[in-house]
Design an enzyme around this catalytic site. Structure first.
Site, PDB file in Angstrom:
ATOM      1  N   CYS A   1       0.862  -1.185   0.000  1.00 40.68           N
ATOM      2  CA  CYS A   1       0.000   0.000   0.000  1.00 40.68           C
ATOM      3  C   CYS A   1       0.889   1.223   0.000  1.00 40.68           C
ATOM      4  CB  CYS A   1      -0.887  -0.036   1.221  1.00 40.68           C
ATOM      5  SG  CYS A   1      -2.073   1.264   1.285  1.00 40.68           S
ATOM      6  N   CYS A   2       0.963   1.908  -1.121  1.00 41.30           N
ATOM      7  CA  CYS A   2       1.782   3.117  -1.266  1.00 41.30           C
ATOM      8  C   CYS A   2       3.247   2.827  -1.012  1.00 41.30           C
ATOM      9  CB  CYS A   2       1.340   4.220  -0.307  1.00 41.30           C
ATOM     10  SG  CYS A   2      -0.411   4.468  -0.224  1.00 41.30           S
ATOM     11  N   GLY A   3       3.651   1.576  -0.968  1.00 42.82           N
ATOM     12  CA  GLY A   3       5.042   1.251  -0.715  1.00 42.82           C
ATOM     13  C   GLY A   3       5.469   1.482   0.706  1.00 42.82           C
TER      14      GLY A   3
ATOM     15  N   ASP B   1      -1.756   4.590   5.615  1.00 41.83           N
ATOM     16  CA  ASP B   1      -1.177   4.329   4.303  1.00 41.83           C
ATOM     17  C   ASP B   1      -2.039   4.864   3.164  1.00 41.83           C
ATOM     18  OD1 ASP B   1       0.983   3.120   5.423  1.00 41.83           O
ATOM     19  OD2 ASP B   1       0.329   1.070   5.040  1.00 41.83           O
TER      20      ASP B   1
END
Length: 269
Positions: free
Chosen positions: A106-108, A237
């Protein structure tokens, strides 16, 4: 289908050891089976109101559709408890696994557990909307005033789509996730822009609830109840502001507090 989500039930009430026979009000529980292009897909247990919105929101939440344009027809047999959906592009329901968990990114920023459909449909929210503390309180008070079925039965949840100033749609269901799916279905049906919208909610903010808010595309959820830790990890996140325990002129801001400001403060601080 009736707009009522409750019915009367004859009970015996004890006050200490004194019994009295009275009429009580209980929430209606209604099983609804959804078929896709002739194949059974899922059975939901819900309140028998706004079933079309529920079905559309549920299918979008599961990643089966992206918009109402993906639905060729939708017919509801209220007596039998069936909804027959024909999709423009047929799918095999056996290939849509809404129980298999995968580890997604999730979003890195962190790795969290998602259902497979969540990986495709969860969205990072980019809304720049801010809202005053007093507006949060007013929205929750407005939801409480419209919660007559909860006051009568104690057995339903409410979810609303709102601007910072007013509730737009309020939906009720015995399942808190169903109430959110009804909101989602209304958003898709009416093509509602979401950049200036918030969700006002009566129930606990679990990870499932948080992911549904993400799929709807709203950046702020105000609840009178508590969040869970996984919900807050996901909210952090996915750039969603979670407000819990919004009641009695008090509230907790758990994630992304930059969207919340006091009346006397400068917006954005």
């Amino acid at each position: 289908m009736t707009d009522f989500v409750k019915q009367e039930w004859q009970i015996i009430r004890f006050d200490n050891d004194i019994a009295s026979e009275i009429q009580d009000t209980v929430a209606i529980e209604y099983p609804l089976t959804v078929s896709l292009n002739g194949s059974e897909f899922a059975t939901m247990v819900c309140s028998p109101t706004h079933l079309q919105e529920l079905i559309i929101g549920f299918l979008a939440s599961e990643g089966v559709i992206r918009s109402t344009k993906d639905i060729q027809s939708l017919q509801i047999d209220e007596t039998g408890g069936f909804a027959h959906v024909e999709l423009v592009t047929p799918i095999d329901p056996k290939n849509v696994d809404h129980s298999k968990r995968v580890i997604g990114s999730c979003c890195g920023k962190s790795r969290q557990f998602y259902f497979q459909s969540d990986v495709k449909t969860a969205k990072t929210i980019m809304s720049q909307l801010t809202i005053r503390v007093d507006q949060c309180f007013k929205l929750m008070e407005a939801l409480q005033l419209q919660s007559e079925h909860f006051h009568d039965t104690g057995g339903v949840h409410n979810a609303a789509l709102a601007t910072a100033d007013d509730l737009l749609y309020v939906h009720t269901d015995i399942g808190r996730h169903n109430a959110l799916d009804k909101v989602y279905g209304r958003v898709l049906t009416d093509h509602v822009p979401l950049k200036d919208k918030v969700i006002v909610f009566s129930g606990r903010v679990s990870s499932e609830v948080l992911l549904k808010v993400s799929k709807i595309g709203v950046g702020i959820i105000i609840s009178k109840s508590a969040p869970t830790d996984l919900a807050l990890e996901l909210a952090r996140d996915l750039n969603i502001t979670v407000i819990g325990f919004a009641r009695d002129q008090k509230m907790n801001v758990y994630t992304h507090p930059e969207r919340i400001y006091e009346r006397v403060s400068s917006q954005g601080l």
